[in-house]
Design a protein around this motif. Sequence first.
Motif, PDB file in Angstrom:
ATOM      1  N   PHE A 192      -2.529 -28.839   2.216  1.00  0.00           N
ATOM      2  CA  PHE A 192      -1.654 -29.164   1.418  1.00  0.00           C
ATOM      3  C   PHE A 192      -1.025 -30.599   1.360  1.00  0.00           C
ATOM      4  N   GLU A 193      -1.165 -31.303   0.407  1.00  0.00           N
ATOM      5  CA  GLU A 193      -0.444 -32.742   0.520  1.00  0.00           C
ATOM      6  C   GLU A 193       0.962 -32.632   0.758  1.00  0.00           C
ATOM      7  N   LEU A 194       1.594 -33.378   1.739  1.00  0.00           N
ATOM      8  CA  LEU A 194       2.907 -33.100   1.993  1.00  0.00           C
ATOM      9  C   LEU A 194       3.869 -33.855   0.673  1.00  0.00           C
ATOM     10  N   ALA A 195       3.286 -34.853   0.134  1.00  0.00           N
ATOM     11  CA  ALA A 195       4.237 -35.481  -1.001  1.00  0.00           C
ATOM     12  C   ALA A 195       4.229 -34.390  -2.181  1.00  0.00           C
ATOM     13  N   THR A 196       3.061 -34.012  -2.398  1.00  0.00           N
ATOM     14  CA  THR A 196       2.762 -33.362  -3.700  1.00  0.00           C
ATOM     15  C   THR A 196       2.765 -31.738  -3.626  1.00  0.00           C
ATOM     16  N   GLY A 197       2.247 -31.329  -2.639  1.00  0.00           N
ATOM     17  CA  GLY A 197       2.078 -29.740  -2.596  1.00  0.00           C
ATOM     18  C   GLY A 197       0.694 -29.519  -3.095  1.00  0.00           C
ATOM     19  N   GLN A 198      -0.107 -30.572  -3.545  1.00  0.00           N
ATOM     20  CA  GLN A 198      -1.385 -30.335  -4.022  1.00  0.00           C
ATOM     21  C   GLN A 198      -2.284 -29.615  -2.757  1.00  0.00           C
ATOM     22  N   GLU A 235      -7.087 -25.977  -8.045  1.00  0.00           N
ATOM     23  CA  GLU A 235      -6.220 -25.162  -8.848  1.00  0.00           C
ATOM     24  C   GLU A 235      -4.786 -24.852  -8.408  1.00  0.00           C
ATOM     25  N   VAL A 236      -4.815 -24.949  -6.902  1.00  0.00           N
ATOM     26  CA  VAL A 236      -3.646 -24.279  -6.308  1.00  0.00           C
ATOM     27  C   VAL A 236      -2.588 -25.438  -5.695  1.00  0.00           C
ATOM     28  N   ARG A 237      -1.321 -25.194  -5.932  1.00  0.00           N
ATOM     29  CA  ARG A 237      -0.230 -26.069  -5.677  1.00  0.00           C
ATOM     30  C   ARG A 237       0.789 -25.327  -5.040  1.00  0.00           C
ATOM     31  N   VAL A 238       1.479 -25.775  -4.155  1.00  0.00           N
ATOM     32  CA  VAL A 238       2.786 -25.391  -3.795  1.00  0.00           C
ATOM     33  C   VAL A 238       4.008 -26.376  -4.363  1.00  0.00           C
ATOM     34  N   VAL A 246       5.945 -20.804   1.354  1.00  0.00           N
ATOM     35  CA  VAL A 246       4.887 -19.443   1.173  1.00  0.00           C
ATOM     36  C   VAL A 246       3.472 -19.905   0.943  1.00  0.00           C
ATOM     37  N   ASP A 247       2.463 -19.728   1.599  1.00  0.00           N
ATOM     38  CA  ASP A 247       1.042 -19.955   1.527  1.00  0.00           C
ATOM     39  C   ASP A 247       0.516 -19.325   0.314  1.00  0.00           C
ATOM     40  N   PRO A 248       0.246 -19.915  -0.826  1.00  0.00           N
ATOM     41  CA  PRO A 248      -0.258 -19.085  -1.962  1.00  0.00           C
ATOM     42  C   PRO A 248      -1.378 -18.268  -1.629  1.00  0.00           C
ATOM     43  N   PHE A 249      -2.261 -18.555  -0.740  1.00  0.00           N
ATOM     44  CA  PHE A 249      -3.396 -17.885  -0.469  1.00  0.00           C
ATOM     45  C   PHE A 249      -3.376 -16.554   0.030  1.00  0.00           C
TER      46      PHE A 249
END
Length: 113
Positions: free
Chosen positions: A81-87, A93-96, A49-52
């Motif tokens: 989004f960083e693949l390893a962390t979701g950042q 302020e946003v992370r998956v 899910v894309d948080p935006f």
Amino acid sequence: MTAIQECTWVAVCPLEAVPLGAGVAALLPDGTQVAIFRTEESVYALSNVDPFSGAAVLSRGILGDRGGVPVVASPMHKQCFELATGQCLDDPEVRVAAYPVRIADGTVEVGGP
């Protein structure tokens, strides 16, 4: 000392079902949608899910890197989004959610609590 939480591993798909340099969507038993990505070096699992936008589209994003960090760019608004962390690299302020992933006997498995 911090206790290490054990993972419950869920078989998602055969590794060959995830194209190199791309992603696929999968549904976990609890209804969670995950995006599985495969690069030359590794396999990653993030929330789909894309948080935006709120749309379940990250699995259709474009893989690449920023400064050597593997990322996926959302197909909706292009945030990375960083693949390893979701950042999110475009908004700190946003992370998956990022999930542990492993390959067992040629099958992609995603870990959860």
